[in-house]
Design a protein around this motif. Structure first.
Motif, PDB file in Angstrom:
ATOM      1  N   LEU A   1       0.917  -1.356  -0.047  1.00 43.89           N
ATOM      2  CA  LEU A   1       0.035  -0.128  -0.065  1.00 43.89           C
ATOM      3  C   LEU A   1       0.881   1.187   0.111  1.00 43.89           C
ATOM      4  O   LEU A   1       0.668   2.144  -0.830  1.00 43.89           O
ATOM      5  CB  LEU A   1      -0.813  -0.119   1.233  1.00 43.89           C
ATOM      6  N   ARG A   2       1.923   1.189   0.919  1.00 43.19           N
ATOM      7  CA  ARG A   2       2.763   2.279   0.972  1.00 43.19           C
ATOM      8  C   ARG A   2       3.715   2.617  -0.504  1.00 43.19           C
ATOM      9  O   ARG A   2       3.634   3.756  -1.077  1.00 43.19           O
ATOM     10  CB  ARG A   2       3.968   2.231   1.992  1.00 43.19           C
ATOM     11  N   GLU A   3       4.004   1.532  -1.215  1.00 45.01           N
ATOM     12  CA  GLU A   3       4.885   1.307  -2.262  1.00 45.01           C
ATOM     13  C   GLU A   3       4.000   2.078  -3.276  1.00 45.01           C
ATOM     14  O   GLU A   3       4.160   2.954  -4.246  1.00 45.01           O
ATOM     15  CB  GLU A   3       5.222   0.124  -2.719  1.00 45.01           C
ATOM     16  N   LEU A   4       2.501   1.672  -3.468  1.00 46.05           N
ATOM     17  CA  LEU A   4       1.833   2.028  -4.397  1.00 46.05           C
ATOM     18  C   LEU A   4       1.035   3.518  -4.103  1.00 46.05           C
ATOM     19  O   LEU A   4       0.341   4.217  -4.881  1.00 46.05           O
ATOM     20  CB  LEU A   4       0.616   1.227  -4.565  1.00 46.05           C
ATOM     21  N   ARG A   5       1.300   3.907  -2.845  1.00 50.40           N
ATOM     22  CA  ARG A   5       0.782   5.218  -2.427  1.00 50.40           C
ATOM     23  C   ARG A   5      -0.662   5.440  -2.613  1.00 50.40           C
ATOM     24  O   ARG A   5      -1.428   6.192  -2.797  1.00 50.40           O
ATOM     25  CB  ARG A   5       1.453   6.632  -3.294  1.00 50.40           C
ATOM     26  N   ILE A   6      -1.226   4.308  -2.042  1.00 46.98           N
ATOM     27  CA  ILE A   6      -2.686   4.245  -1.909  1.00 46.98           C
ATOM     28  C   ILE A   6      -3.034   3.806  -0.437  1.00 46.98           C
ATOM     29  O   ILE A   6      -2.436   3.145   0.240  1.00 46.98           O
ATOM     30  CB  ILE A   6      -3.505   3.158  -2.785  1.00 46.98           C
ATOM     31  N   ARG A   7      -4.692   4.008  -0.179  1.00 50.23           N
ATOM     32  CA  ARG A   7      -5.092   3.629   1.220  1.00 50.23           C
ATOM     33  C   ARG A   7      -6.108   2.414   0.906  1.00 50.23           C
ATOM     34  O   ARG A   7      -6.738   2.503  -0.261  1.00 50.23           O
ATOM     35  CB  ARG A   7      -5.659   4.818   1.794  1.00 50.23           C
ATOM     36  N   MET A   8      -6.183   1.730   1.688  1.00 51.56           N
ATOM     37  CA  MET A   8      -6.928   0.372   1.615  1.00 51.56           C
ATOM     38  C   MET A   8      -8.396   1.003   1.584  1.00 51.56           C
ATOM     39  O   MET A   8      -9.174   0.398   0.697  1.00 51.56           O
ATOM     40  CB  MET A   8      -6.852  -0.198   2.915  1.00 51.56           C
ATOM     41  N   ARG A   9      -8.871   2.007   2.257  1.00 51.76           N
ATOM     42  CA  ARG A   9     -10.114   2.633   2.250  1.00 51.76           C
ATOM     43  C   ARG A   9     -10.181   2.941   0.623  1.00 51.76           C
ATOM     44  O   ARG A   9     -11.706   3.028   0.390  1.00 51.76           O
ATOM     45  CB  ARG A   9     -10.572   3.577   3.191  1.00 51.76           C
ATOM     46  N   ASP A  10      -9.529   3.279   0.162  1.00 51.49           N
ATOM     47  CA  ASP A  10      -9.602   3.772  -1.476  1.00 51.49           C
ATOM     48  C   ASP A  10     -10.048   2.660  -2.471  1.00 51.49           C
ATOM     49  O   ASP A  10     -10.697   2.911  -3.413  1.00 51.49           O
ATOM     50  CB  ASP A  10      -8.700   4.750  -1.752  1.00 51.49           C
ATOM     51  N   VAL A  11      -9.540   1.530  -2.010  1.00 54.97           N
ATOM     52  CA  VAL A  11      -9.524   0.366  -2.938  1.00 54.97           C
ATOM     53  C   VAL A  11     -10.487  -0.697  -2.693  1.00 54.97           C
ATOM     54  O   VAL A  11     -10.842  -1.463  -3.459  1.00 54.97           O
ATOM     55  CB  VAL A  11      -7.942   0.027  -3.367  1.00 54.97           C
ATOM     56  N   TYR A  12     -10.882  -0.558  -1.509  1.00 51.46           N
ATOM     57  CA  TYR A  12     -11.405  -1.819  -0.689  1.00 51.46           C
ATOM     58  C   TYR A  12     -12.652  -2.267  -1.519  1.00 51.46           C
ATOM     59  O   TYR A  12     -12.734  -3.551  -1.692  1.00 51.46           O
ATOM     60  CB  TYR A  12     -11.913  -1.619   0.751  1.00 51.46           C
ATOM     61  N   SER A  13     -13.384  -1.334  -1.911  1.00 50.18           N
ATOM     62  CA  SER A  13     -14.831  -1.975  -2.463  1.00 50.18           C
ATOM     63  C   SER A  13     -14.654  -2.427  -3.722  1.00 50.18           C
ATOM     64  O   SER A  13     -15.455  -2.988  -4.493  1.00 50.18           O
ATOM     65  CB  SER A  13     -15.773  -0.736  -2.445  1.00 50.18           C
ATOM     66  N   SER A  14     -13.380  -2.094  -4.374  1.00 45.58           N
ATOM     67  CA  SER A  14     -13.281  -2.768  -5.765  1.00 45.58           C
ATOM     68  C   SER A  14     -12.509  -3.917  -5.765  1.00 45.58           C
ATOM     69  O   SER A  14     -12.377  -4.454  -6.963  1.00 45.58           O
ATOM     70  CB  SER A  14     -12.580  -1.432  -6.678  1.00 45.58           C
ATOM     71  N   ILE A  15     -12.091  -4.398  -4.675  1.00 48.61           N
ATOM     72  CA  ILE A  15     -11.346  -5.758  -4.656  1.00 48.61           C
ATOM     73  C   ILE A  15     -12.398  -6.736  -4.358  1.00 48.61           C
ATOM     74  O   ILE A  15     -12.762  -6.881  -3.265  1.00 48.61           O
ATOM     75  CB  ILE A  15     -10.053  -5.618  -3.893  1.00 48.61           C
ATOM     76  N   ARG A  16     -12.312  -7.970  -5.147  1.00 49.66           N
ATOM     77  CA  ARG A  16     -13.192  -9.053  -4.716  1.00 49.66           C
ATOM     78  C   ARG A  16     -12.039 -10.208  -4.884  1.00 49.66           C
ATOM     79  O   ARG A  16     -11.097 -10.443  -5.984  1.00 49.66           O
ATOM     80  CB  ARG A  16     -13.880  -9.249  -5.737  1.00 49.66           C
ATOM     81  N   CYS A  17     -12.141 -11.065  -4.012  1.00 46.80           N
ATOM     82  CA  CYS A  17     -11.318 -12.520  -3.876  1.00 46.80           C
ATOM     83  C   CYS A  17     -12.274 -13.819  -3.803  1.00 46.80           C
ATOM     84  O   CYS A  17     -12.989 -13.973  -2.974  1.00 46.80           O
ATOM     85  CB  CYS A  17     -10.637 -12.599  -2.674  1.00 46.80           C
ATOM     86  N   ASN A  18     -12.516 -14.321  -4.983  1.00 45.67           N
ATOM     87  CA  ASN A  18     -13.214 -15.520  -5.056  1.00 45.67           C
ATOM     88  C   ASN A  18     -14.840 -15.065  -4.881  1.00 45.67           C
ATOM     89  O   ASN A  18     -15.615 -15.983  -4.189  1.00 45.67           O
ATOM     90  CB  ASN A  18     -12.883 -16.730  -4.213  1.00 45.67           C
ATOM     91  N   GLY A  19     -15.052 -14.009  -5.313  1.00 46.72           N
ATOM     92  CA  GLY A  19     -16.509 -13.177  -4.968  1.00 46.72           C
ATOM     93  C   GLY A  19     -16.733 -12.804  -3.989  1.00 46.72           C
ATOM     94  O   GLY A  19     -17.799 -12.383  -3.585  1.00 46.72           O
ATOM     95  N   ALA A  20     -15.626 -12.710  -2.812  1.00 46.23           N
ATOM     96  CA  ALA A  20     -16.000 -12.125  -1.538  1.00 46.23           C
ATOM     97  C   ALA A  20     -15.222 -11.017  -1.262  1.00 46.23           C
ATOM     98  O   ALA A  20     -14.015 -10.754  -2.117  1.00 46.23           O
ATOM     99  CB  ALA A  20     -15.435 -13.532  -0.640  1.00 46.23           C
ATOM    100  N   SER A  21     -15.636 -10.095  -0.177  1.00 46.29           N
ATOM    101  CA  SER A  21     -14.664  -9.101  -0.067  1.00 46.29           C
ATOM    102  C   SER A  21     -13.414  -9.494   0.561  1.00 46.29           C
ATOM    103  O   SER A  21     -13.296 -10.600   1.017  1.00 46.29           O
ATOM    104  CB  SER A  21     -15.269  -7.944   0.888  1.00 46.29           C
ATOM    105  N   LEU A  22     -12.496  -8.522   0.642  1.00 46.29           N
ATOM    106  CA  LEU A  22     -11.203  -8.739   1.326  1.00 46.29           C
ATOM    107  C   LEU A  22     -11.513  -9.549   2.848  1.00 46.29           C
ATOM    108  O   LEU A  22     -10.833 -10.510   3.190  1.00 46.29           O
ATOM    109  CB  LEU A  22     -10.286  -7.631   1.203  1.00 46.29           C
ATOM    110  N   ILE A  23     -12.325  -8.718   3.482  1.00 41.93           N
ATOM    111  CA  ILE A  23     -12.536  -9.202   4.977  1.00 41.93           C
ATOM    112  C   ILE A  23     -13.382 -10.528   4.979  1.00 41.93           C
ATOM    113  O   ILE A  23     -12.766 -11.428   5.701  1.00 41.93           O
ATOM    114  CB  ILE A  23     -13.226  -8.117   5.857  1.00 41.93           C
ATOM    115  N   GLN A  24     -14.166 -10.874   4.101  1.00 43.85           N
ATOM    116  CA  GLN A  24     -14.861 -11.952   4.205  1.00 43.85           C
ATOM    117  C   GLN A  24     -13.905 -13.110   3.635  1.00 43.85           C
ATOM    118  O   GLN A  24     -14.069 -14.221   4.401  1.00 43.85           O
ATOM    119  CB  GLN A  24     -16.060 -12.081   3.031  1.00 43.85           C
TER     120      GLN A  24
END
Length: 134
Positions: free
Chosen positions: A56-79
């Motif tokens: 995240l630091r390397e890419l200079r992004i925050r988790m809150r900014d990308v969280y809703s666009s990431i899916r892992c096997n159809g689930a959110s990162l937390i799920q």
């Protein structure tokens, strides 16, 4: 007349040349985004909190900014972290994402319905939602 046709053709050709690199750049950016999502899912599966924070630091992004666009096997990162029993990284993500982001992905309801509220991640979600002042 010939001058008008020539002018129109050169204008169309110029516009086409200007649009092509933009479309290529967009496709490249999309590929990189999908690749980054794949890396984040791997970190979540392997409970690699430090590596995720470094990326995240390397890419200079925050988790809150990308969280809703990431899916892992159809689930959110937390799920996905809950399913993988990756408590450290799941708790980190649950603390890093805004409540609105958690609501959008419906993580709290999902955890409650699937019996994950008694985990470390579930406790973090519970704390966040119970202490919401809105």
């Amino acid at each position: 007349m010939l001058r008008v046709v020539s002018y129109c053709l050169s204008a169309v050709l110029g516009a086409t040349m200007l649009m092509s690199p933009t479309q290529t750049a967009h496709a490249q950016y999309r590929f990189e985004t999908e690749e980054i999502a794949l890396v984040f899912c791997a970190y979540a599966r392997d409970n690699e909190t430090q590596r995720l924070q470094y990326k995240l630091r390397e890419l200079r992004i925050r988790m809150r900014d990308v969280y809703s666009s990431i899916r892992c096997n159809g689930a959110s990162l937390i799920q996905f972290a809950m399913k993988s029993n990756s408590q450290d990284i799941g708790s980190f993500i649950a603390r890093s994402v805004t409540l609105e982001g958690l609501r959008t992905m419906d993580d709290y309801r999902w955890a409650r319905e699937n019996g994950y509220l008694d985990t470390e991640i579930g406790e973090t979600l519970k704390f966040r939602f119970e202490n919401d002042l809105n």
